[in-house]
Each structure stands twice: as C-alpha cells, then as structure tokens.
Design a protein around this motif. Structure first.
Motif, PDB file in Angstrom:
ATOM      1  N   THR A 152     -71.958  26.040  31.525  1.00 58.85           N
ATOM      2  CA  THR A 152     -72.001  24.603  31.343  1.00 58.85           C
ATOM      3  C   THR A 152     -71.708  23.964  32.690  1.00 58.85           C
ATOM      4  O   THR A 152     -70.740  24.338  33.359  1.00 58.85           O
ATOM      5  N   TYR A 153     -72.566  23.036  33.085  1.00 59.34           N
ATOM      6  CA  TYR A 153     -72.360  22.302  34.328  1.00 59.34           C
ATOM      7  C   TYR A 153     -71.627  21.007  33.995  1.00 59.34           C
ATOM      8  O   TYR A 153     -72.031  20.271  33.098  1.00 59.34           O
ATOM      9  N   TYR A 154     -70.542  20.737  34.704  1.00 61.89           N
ATOM     10  CA  TYR A 154     -69.737  19.532  34.498  1.00 61.89           C
ATOM     11  C   TYR A 154     -69.837  18.628  35.709  1.00 61.89           C
ATOM     12  O   TYR A 154     -69.901  19.094  36.846  1.00 61.89           O
ATOM     13  N   ARG A 155     -69.804  17.337  35.428  1.00 57.55           N
ATOM     14  CA  ARG A 155     -69.731  16.355  36.513  1.00 57.55           C
ATOM     15  C   ARG A 155     -68.889  15.174  36.045  1.00 57.55           C
ATOM     16  O   ARG A 155     -69.051  14.695  34.931  1.00 57.55           O
ATOM     17  N   ILE A 156     -67.991  14.746  36.929  1.00 51.06           N
ATOM     18  CA  ILE A 156     -67.129  13.604  36.659  1.00 51.06           C
ATOM     19  C   ILE A 156     -67.744  12.392  37.359  1.00 51.06           C
ATOM     20  O   ILE A 156     -68.098  12.456  38.536  1.00 51.06           O
ATOM     21  N   TYR A 157     -67.842  11.289  36.625  1.00 47.90           N
ATOM     22  CA  TYR A 157     -68.343  10.035  37.167  1.00 47.90           C
ATOM     23  C   TYR A 157     -67.252   8.982  37.055  1.00 47.90           C
ATOM     24  O   TYR A 157     -66.490   8.966  36.092  1.00 47.90           O
TER      25      TYR A 157
ATOM     26  N   SER B 226     -68.624   5.490  44.617  1.00 42.67           N
ATOM     27  CA  SER B 226     -69.189   6.567  45.434  1.00 42.67           C
ATOM     28  C   SER B 226     -68.132   7.515  45.982  1.00 42.67           C
ATOM     29  O   SER B 226     -68.387   8.706  46.145  1.00 42.67           O
ATOM     30  N   LYS B 227     -66.939   7.017  46.264  1.00 45.76           N
ATOM     31  CA  LYS B 227     -65.867   7.878  46.792  1.00 45.76           C
ATOM     32  C   LYS B 227     -65.550   9.004  45.802  1.00 45.76           C
ATOM     33  O   LYS B 227     -65.454  10.166  46.182  1.00 45.76           O
ATOM     34  N   ILE B 228     -65.412   8.660  44.540  1.00 43.25           N
ATOM     35  CA  ILE B 228     -65.118   9.663  43.520  1.00 43.25           C
ATOM     36  C   ILE B 228     -66.380  10.448  43.167  1.00 43.25           C
ATOM     37  O   ILE B 228     -66.361  11.683  43.072  1.00 43.25           O
ATOM     38  N   ASN B 229     -67.493   9.745  42.983  1.00 41.76           N
ATOM     39  CA  ASN B 229     -68.726  10.399  42.547  1.00 41.76           C
ATOM     40  C   ASN B 229     -69.283  11.382  43.562  1.00 41.76           C
ATOM     41  O   ASN B 229     -70.036  12.277  43.194  1.00 41.76           O
ATOM     42  N   ASN B 230     -68.938  11.230  44.827  1.00 40.03           N
ATOM     43  CA  ASN B 230     -69.399  12.156  45.859  1.00 40.03           C
ATOM     44  C   ASN B 230     -68.410  13.283  46.138  1.00 40.03           C
ATOM     45  O   ASN B 230     -68.662  14.120  47.007  1.00 40.03           O
ATOM     46  N   ASP B 231     -67.306  13.327  45.425  1.00 42.32           N
ATOM     47  CA  ASP B 231     -66.312  14.391  45.588  1.00 42.32           C
ATOM     48  C   ASP B 231     -66.860  15.675  44.962  1.00 42.32           C
ATOM     49  O   ASP B 231     -67.000  15.778  43.746  1.00 42.32           O
ATOM     50  N   LEU B 232     -67.193  16.651  45.798  1.00 41.09           N
ATOM     51  CA  LEU B 232     -67.814  17.888  45.319  1.00 41.09           C
ATOM     52  C   LEU B 232     -66.890  18.722  44.437  1.00 41.09           C
ATOM     53  O   LEU B 232     -67.371  19.578  43.691  1.00 41.09           O
ATOM     54  N   ASN B 233     -65.593  18.474  44.491  1.00 41.92           N
ATOM     55  CA  ASN B 233     -64.669  19.191  43.612  1.00 41.92           C
ATOM     56  C   ASN B 233     -64.781  18.725  42.161  1.00 41.92           C
ATOM     57  O   ASN B 233     -64.309  19.409  41.259  1.00 41.92           O
ATOM     58  N   LEU B 234     -65.382  17.558  41.944  1.00 40.06           N
ATOM     59  CA  LEU B 234     -65.477  16.990  40.602  1.00 40.06           C
ATOM     60  C   LEU B 234     -66.827  17.277  39.949  1.00 40.06           C
ATOM     61  O   LEU B 234     -67.322  16.518  39.122  1.00 40.06           O
TER      62      LEU B 234
END
Length: 136
Positions: free
Chosen positions: A79-84, A98-106
């Motif tokens: 399952t691929y997860y992404r936080i927005y 964009s600061k949070i959405n571009n965080d590759l850890n999320l």
C-alpha cells in the motif's frame, strides 16, 4: 470515512463522483469548493484519515491517502501512503501546504516492493502529528 461530515466546525466532504478523482471539498453554505483531488493510481485512492492541527496560528487540514499496489511481475504487494496538508489562506479557503506536501518522509510504501519488505511509519494521525511537531 463518512462522505459528508462537519469536522472541527469545517463542513468537509470526500466525494467520489468525479472519476478518476476522489475530491476533498469544503462547503461554504451554498457551494462546494474543491480543496484537492486524489487521482486513481493503479487503484482507487482511499482516505484513511482526516484530521486538523494548529500550526503557525491557524488550523491546517491533513489527510492520509493510500493506494493499493499489486504488480506480480515487479514483485510489488504494498500500500502506498501519502500525507497531504492544507492551510487556510487570507480569504478563509484552504490551499495545499507545499512545505509539508513536498516532505519525502510523508510518503512511502508499506508491504513488499521488489521483494523487499518496507514499513511506512505514518499511517495514522498520531504518528503524523508527532512527526510534524518534531520536524516542522
């Protein structure tokens, strides 16, 4: 997740009527405003969680979205997860943060990818909140 709900006094809804998108919408009384669209990517997106967090003197909306990925030829069963994240603008609307959405850890996989077991850490609101408080 309920299709229409008032969360944190924000009339928020998840709408699956705009295939191939799942939309996050806010109703201002008369009109639904689309905050974001989550596109089908191998499978339908699933909103796992929607929550709010106070940041920089305003409230941000967070979503945890996932997509099931099964590709036998590539040995993927995950399952691929992404936080927005969305923050409120001066006119009271929400826009992508964009600061949070571009965080590759999320973003990341949970399961088997190319024969390797992967574990995504941020699959629930409490884990995301802890990360955000410590890193942002």
């Amino acid at each position: 997740f309920p299709s229409h709900d008032i969360i944190h006094k924000v009339p928020l809804s998840i709408n699956g009527d705009e295939y191939p998108y799942l939309t996050l919408e806010i109703n201002d009384g008369n009109i639904n405003h689309i905050v974001d669209k989550y596109q089908h990517d191998g499978s339908e997106p699933e909103v796992k969680s929607v929550f709010f967090m106070e940041q920089e003197a305003s409230t941000s909306i967070y979503t945890i979205v996932s997509w099931l990925n099964i590709h036998k030829a590539e040995n993927i069963n995950a399952t691929y997860y992404r936080i927005y994240s969305y923050k409120v603008t001066a006119d009271g609307r929400y826009k992508p943060d964009s600061k949070i959405n571009n965080d590759l850890n999320l973003r990341g996989y949970d399961g088997t990818v190319n024969g390797k077991t992967m574990s995504f850490k941020y699959k629930n609101a409490s884990a995301v909140k802890k990360y955000i408080k410590n890193k942002h």
